[in-house]
Design a protein around this motif. Structure first.
Motif, short mmCIF file in Angstrom:
data_model
loop_
_atom_site.label_atom_id
_atom_site.label_comp_id
_atom_site.label_asym_id
_atom_site.label_seq_id
_atom_site.Cartn_x
_atom_site.Cartn_y
_atom_site.Cartn_z
N ALA A 477 -41.63 2.93 -27.26
CA ALA A 477 -42.44 1.81 -26.80
C ALA A 477 -43.14 1.11 -27.96
O ALA A 477 -43.39 -0.09 -27.90
CB ALA A 477 -43.46 2.30 -25.77
N ASP A 502 -50.73 6.06 -26.49
CA ASP A 502 -50.08 5.36 -27.59
C ASP A 502 -50.67 3.97 -27.75
O ASP A 502 -51.52 3.55 -26.97
CB ASP A 502 -48.55 5.32 -27.39
N ILE A 507 -47.36 0.24 -19.93
CA ILE A 507 -46.27 0.36 -18.95
C ILE A 507 -46.17 -0.92 -18.16
O ILE A 507 -47.18 -1.45 -17.69
CB ILE A 507 -46.55 1.53 -17.99
N GLY A 528 -31.84 3.81 -22.47
CA GLY A 528 -32.09 4.99 -21.63
C GLY A 528 -31.37 4.90 -20.32
O GLY A 528 -30.82 3.85 -19.95
N GLY A 532 -35.45 10.22 -17.58
CA GLY A 532 -36.37 11.10 -18.30
C GLY A 532 -37.64 11.38 -17.53
O GLY A 532 -37.98 12.55 -17.26
P1 ADP Z 1 -35.71 5.86 -20.33
O1 ADP Z 1 -36.54 6.35 -21.40
O2 ADP Z 1 -34.32 6.37 -20.33
O3 ADP Z 1 -35.81 4.41 -20.07
P2 ADP Z 1 -37.70 7.12 -18.77
O4 ADP Z 1 -37.69 7.60 -17.38
O5 ADP Z 1 -38.08 8.09 -19.76
O6 ADP Z 1 -36.27 6.52 -19.01
O7 ADP Z 1 -38.62 5.87 -18.85
C1 ADP Z 1 -38.58 4.89 -17.90
C2 ADP Z 1 -39.28 3.63 -18.31
O8 ADP Z 1 -40.69 3.83 -18.40
C3 ADP Z 1 -38.93 3.16 -19.62
O9 ADP Z 1 -37.76 2.40 -19.62
C4 ADP Z 1 -40.16 2.33 -19.98
O10 ADP Z 1 -40.04 1.03 -19.46
C5 ADP Z 1 -41.26 2.98 -19.33
N1 ADP Z 1 -42.05 3.79 -20.24
C6 ADP Z 1 -42.00 5.11 -20.43
N2 ADP Z 1 -42.92 5.50 -21.35
C7 ADP Z 1 -43.55 4.38 -21.75
C8 ADP Z 1 -44.60 4.13 -22.72
N3 ADP Z 1 -45.18 5.11 -23.43
N4 ADP Z 1 -45.00 2.85 -22.91
C9 ADP Z 1 -44.43 1.84 -22.19
N5 ADP Z 1 -43.46 2.02 -21.28
C10 ADP Z 1 -43.01 3.28 -21.07
#
Ligand code: ADP
Length: 573
Positions: A477, A502, A507, A528, A532
């Motif tokens: 991110a 962070d 988000i 991704g 996750g």
């Molecule tokens: P991936 O990493 O494969 O996209 P995740 O389930 O881990 O799948 O994450 C889903 C979504 O959540 C990400 O695509 C992102 O948009 C958002 N996300 C996750 N962690 C953060 C973060 N620390 N800051 C901003 N957005 C985040």
């Protein structure tokens, strides 16, 4: 059944009526005998007076003198006696039955043909009845013989009584009584309308002398003679008929006793019995009906219970089947989840593989140059320098070994049972696994490890997987951010919370991040699958903890992982 019962009640009431009626008639008959005796005695007594008068007059000197032809004033004497005794007429008859002297001179001159005169002239008392015209239509004659000194009959005294005067006294009294003569003619009665009625040839009942015979029939209930009449308002419709001979006056006394009262009594008795029977029967009927209704309701209920039981059994079987199916589905789901977790780990490894190979490559190259240098040092006979190099080689090999150990552990498929984990160790292994990635992205890590172990519930590998995921996401991110800081700290209160903050853009859709396949990352090497966080969510929940994501006021993302404390050390699996 009801009809049969009603029939029985009817028969019973009929029997009671009959019995009561006959009983009533018995009583009525007893009373009738007394009434009849009384009426007979009364009549005989009244007539007896005139008979005695005739007997007394027979001894009168004037009467004997008259018969002997020496009397002069006999008629005056007879008239006086007649007036005083209320006799209709008194006459003195000679031996031929001729009237020698009479009080009123109303009689025929020749009476020798009359039976009662003949009897008297034979020396006995004579009596009879007949019209006493013109004085009365009904007269009673009584004659007594007159004896001379030698005891021979020399004539007779005849006393005539007006029967009108006798029954006039007791006319209308109850019950209806009448006296019939040998020819069956009613001669005396306390119901004047019956006078001169005559017994018909059949010998039953009476019929008026001139007119048509009115309604009449006889029945014999219980040996009693019942006359059914239509003889006018002063005579009963139904009457018990009783008779008694009165030889003293040559007549037969008869009474007609009204049976209406006996009938009424019988009716009331039978009605009472019928009412009782009906009441009792109705009670019985109601009780039986009630019992029948209860039994019916019971049967219905039992039927319904049986049906309900069958339905319940079916439902139960169905439920059992469904439970088994659900268990199977649950097992399949668990398996799928485990597979998913594993897939998630492998995907993370894939993402990390570039960094890891770089991590391994670097010491490998160093080991190679150190080894080559060591060879040269040996050749130059500088064993202490060669030993230094060998020691470095050994260090690097150990470091590589640790990285590989971490990777192996991470890739391992562990059991899903909950165990006790040192949170610090799990965080440490996650940081080690991601350190290349972090460093290459130019992210600054802020993390102060706790002193000593911090026990939480969970599985070490899976917990590391959650942390690796959160760290990788944060690093990704912050790729375009100017300031790249990831702060990791542990909050220790009743529950333990690990915070990841962070300085990225935050988000985009906090509600959606934990949905499977939700991703904002474009497809490519860093792209991704959007699995996750959803896998991490499942893992933390299986530990009894929670994972939440929100945005910081300053703009970055803030993920919190809450975990249960593991109470004591002995709880370790
Ligand atoms: P991936 O990493 O494969 O996209 P995740 O389930 O881990 O799948 O994450 C889903 C979504 O959540 C990400 O695509 C992102 O948009 C958002 N996300 C996750 N962690 C953060 C973060 N620390 N800051 C901003 N957005 C985040």
């Amino acid at each position: 059944m009801v009809l049969a019962f009603l029939g029985v009640v009817l028969v019973l009431a009929g029997a009671v009526w009959r019995y009561g009626y006959v009983q009533g008639l018995d009583q009525l008959a007893a009373r009738g005998q007394a009434d009849l005796a009384l009426a007979g005695d009364r009549l005989v007594g009244q007539l007896q007076r005139y008979r005695d008068l005739a007997v007394v007059l027979a001894d009168h000197p004037d009467v004997r003198a008259e018969l002997e032809g020496s009397a002069t004033n006999t008629e005056a004497v007879l008239l006086e006696v007649a007036d005083k005794s209320a006799a209709l007429d008194i006459a003195v008859l000679d031996r031929q039955g001729r009237v020698r002297a009479a009080a009123k001179g109303s009689l025929a001159r020749e009476l020798g043909q009359e039976r009662f005169v003949q009897r008297a002239l034979r020396g006995a008392l004579g009596w009879g009845h007949g019209p006493g015209l013109p004085l009365t239509p009904r007269a009673f004659y009584q004659a007594a013989p007159v004896f001379d000194d030698a005891g021979k009959v020399m004539g007779a005294v005849l006393v005539v009584t007006d029967l009108n005067g006798i029954d006039y006294n007791w006319r209308g009294t109850n019950p209806a009584a009448f006296f019939t003569d040998a020819q069956g003619i009613v001669y005396i009665s306390n119901r004047s309308e019956l006078l001169f009625w005559q017994r018909p040839e059949s010998g039953e009942g009476l019929s008026p002398p001139a007119a048509e015979t009115p309604e009449f029939s006889i029945t014999w209930p219980g040996g009693h003679e019942i006359w059914h009449l239509g003889w006018g308002p002063y005579l009963p419709q139904e009457a018990l008929h009783m008779t008694r001979m009165l030889p003293v006056i040559g007549m037969r006394g008869e009474v007609l006793l009204d049976v209406a009262q006996a009938r009424r009594l019988a009716w009331s008795q039978s009605a009472a019995v019928a009412a009782l029977c009906l009441a009792f029967g109705s009670l019985l009927f109601l009780a039986a009906e009630r019992r029948r209704a209860l039994a019916e309701a019971n049967m219905k209920l039992e039927g319904r219970v049986a049906a309900r039981t069958v339905a319940l059994r079916d439902t139960n079987a169905q439920l059992l089947r469904e439970a088994r199916d659900r268990e199977k589905a649950q097992a399949a789901l668990q398996q799928a989840q485990a597979d998913l977790v594993q897939a998630g780990k492998l995907s993370a490894l894939g993402q990390m593989s570039a960094g890891i190979s770089h991590e391994l490559n670097q010491p490998l190259m160093a080991i190679r140059s150190f080894a080559e240098n060591a060879v040269q040092f040996m050749e130059r006979d500088k064993p202490e320098r060669a030993a230094e190099n060998l020691a470095r080689i050994s260090d690097m090999a150990r470091r590589m070994g640790r990285i590989i150990q971490n990777l192996r552990a991470f890739a391992r498929q562990d059991s899903t049972t909950r165990e006790r984990v040192d949170l610090g160790a799990a965080l440490h292994s996650a940081l080690e696994l991601t350190q290349t990635h972090v460093r290459e992205a130019g992210v600054e890590m802020e993390y102060a490890p706790a002193d000593g172990p911090l026990w939480v519930r969970g599985g070490e590998v899976r917990l590391s997987q959650v942390f690796v995921n959160l760290i990788t996401n944060a690093v990704d991110a912050m790729a375009a951010s100017d300031i790249k800081v990831l702060r990791v700290d542990v909050d220790q209160s009743e529950v333990i919370t690990v915070n990841f903050r962070d300085t990225g853009p935050g988000i985009e859709m906090p509600d959606k991040v934990f949905d499977p396949f939700y991703t904002t990352k474009s497809v490519g090497p860093t792209g991704g699958m959007g699995l996750g966080l959803s896998i991490s969510y499942g893992i933390v929940q299986s530990f009894g903890g929670q994972i939440r994501g929100s945005n910081l006021k300053s703009g970055g993302a803030w993920f919190r992982v809450t975990l249960e404390r593991a109470a004591t050390q002995t709880e370790a699996a």
